[in-house]
Design a protein around this motif. Structure first.
Motif, mmCIF file in Angstrom:
data_model
loop_
_atom_site.group_PDB
_atom_site.id
_atom_site.type_symbol
_atom_site.label_atom_id
_atom_site.label_comp_id
_atom_site.label_asym_id
_atom_site.label_seq_id
_atom_site.Cartn_x
_atom_site.Cartn_y
_atom_site.Cartn_z
ATOM 1 N N GLY A 119 5.369 -4.687 -4.109
ATOM 2 C CA GLY A 119 5.187 -3.292 -4.497
ATOM 3 C C GLY A 119 3.745 -2.965 -4.839
ATOM 4 N N LEU A 120 3.090 -3.874 -5.558
ATOM 5 C CA LEU A 120 1.691 -3.655 -5.923
ATOM 6 C C LEU A 120 0.805 -3.693 -4.678
ATOM 7 N N GLY A 121 1.140 -4.559 -3.732
ATOM 8 C CA GLY A 121 0.397 -4.618 -2.482
ATOM 9 C C GLY A 121 0.466 -3.309 -1.711
ATOM 10 N N VAL A 122 1.648 -2.714 -1.684
ATOM 11 C CA VAL A 122 1.820 -1.434 -0.997
ATOM 12 C C VAL A 122 0.956 -0.355 -1.639
ATOM 13 N N LEU A 123 0.932 -0.328 -2.967
ATOM 14 C CA LEU A 123 0.113 0.671 -3.666
ATOM 15 C C LEU A 123 -1.364 0.492 -3.341
ATOM 16 N N TYR A 124 -1.833 -0.742 -3.302
ATOM 17 C CA TYR A 124 -3.231 -0.994 -2.954
ATOM 18 C C TYR A 124 -3.514 -0.630 -1.497
ATOM 19 N N GLN A 125 -2.599 -0.954 -0.603
ATOM 20 C CA GLN A 125 -2.827 -0.646 0.807
ATOM 21 C C GLN A 125 -2.920 0.863 1.050
ATOM 22 N N ARG A 126 -2.095 1.622 0.344
ATOM 23 C CA ARG A 126 -2.039 3.065 0.555
ATOM 24 C C ARG A 126 -2.931 3.853 -0.406
ATOM 25 N N GLY A 127 -3.499 3.173 -1.390
ATOM 26 C CA GLY A 127 -4.328 3.879 -2.359
ATOM 27 C C GLY A 127 -3.523 4.810 -3.244
ATOM 28 N N LEU A 128 -2.356 4.362 -3.670
ATOM 29 C CA LEU A 128 -1.476 5.169 -4.517
ATOM 30 C C LEU A 128 -1.480 4.606 -5.935
ATOM 31 N N GLY A 129 -1.894 5.422 -6.889
ATOM 32 C CA GLY A 129 -1.949 4.975 -8.276
ATOM 33 C C GLY A 129 -3.134 4.085 -8.569
ATOM 34 N N THR A 130 -3.940 3.821 -7.565
ATOM 35 C CA THR A 130 -5.124 2.982 -7.716
ATOM 36 C C THR A 130 -6.048 3.229 -6.530
ATOM 37 N N THR A 131 -7.223 2.630 -6.542
ATOM 38 C CA THR A 131 -8.156 2.769 -5.427
ATOM 39 C C THR A 131 -7.661 1.952 -4.236
#
Length: 228
Positions: A119-131
């Motif tokens: 889940g954290l990897g997806v957020l980083y890949q898409r720039g969601l909730g983080t850079t």
């Protein structure tokens, strides 16, 4: 705790494979918090990956999840990460910053939590909730795959196969697809069976050529079926 809340709590704890000794009084917890049901629950979304876990169904159960997460249970922090960042929500409904926070906390509590790493990897890949950070996403996907996530290996395969966010590397794409297949992922097993077709597809952007490749492999598959 009333009988209805207690019965739901027993069901919830059983489904998430946690001992009943971890149960807390949802009513008391809600009195001291300002919990509001997030969209994933109000929209009655089902947990997206398996039947082992499920989302809480009401405010009482949601309070239980929050209380157990605050007490340091990695699995419940992960569940909150899923709830706040569920991919089926519209972007304006999701709270990606909260999702990011709970995934990170879950990993801090248990560094090999495959779901939280994914889940954290997806957020980083898409720039969601983080850079946006594709390199960080790849690192997290690799850790998630090593912890048993076929989805993480598939994400890596797609990244290397398409070559849009990182340089294309079909050899690495195949390795990651094989890793997912070894974990029993049916989609990956099927992809390996038709790997030559996918390599041809990923090797061109010419629409006419793509149609020709698809037609050629359709005929090959038809001939195989006829010869059986």
């Amino acid at each position: 705790m009333n009988t209805l809340i207690q019965s739901r709590l027993v069901s919830y704890i059983a489904l998430t494979l946690l001992p009943l000794s971890m149960a807390t009084d949802a009513a008391d917890y809600m009195k001291n918090s300002d919990l509001i049901l997030p969209p994933a629950i109000t929209k009655k979304l089902e947990y997206p990956y398996s039947q082992i876990n499920r989302y809480p169904e009401n405010l009482e159960e949601f309070a239980i999840v929050h209380k157990l997460a605050s007490e340091g249970v990695a699995q419940y922090n992960y569940i909150l990460g899923e709830i706040y960042g569920d991919h089926r929500l519209d972007k304006w409904e999701a709270d990606y910053e909260a999702s990011f926070y709970y995934y990170v906390r879950s990993i801090q509590l248990y560094e090999r939590h495959a779901g939280a790493l994914l889940g954290l990897g997806v957020l980083y890949q898409r720039g969601l909730g983080t850079t946006k950070d594709v390199k960080k996403a790849i690192e997290l996907y690799e850790k998630a795959g090593d912890a048993g996530s076929a989805i993480a290996y598939n994400n890596l395969s797609v990244l290397y196969a398409l070559g849009k966010e990182i340089p294309q590397d079909l050899s690495k794409a195949k390795i990651y697809t094989q890793n997912a297949a070894h974990l029993g992922d049916a989609q990956s097993i099927e992809a390996l069976r038709n790997w030559d077709y996918y390599v041809e597809i990923w090797s061109t952007d010419d629409v006419k050529k793509l149609d020709e490749i698809t037609e050629k492999h359709r005929k090959i598959e038809l001939q195989k079926k006829q010869s059986q």
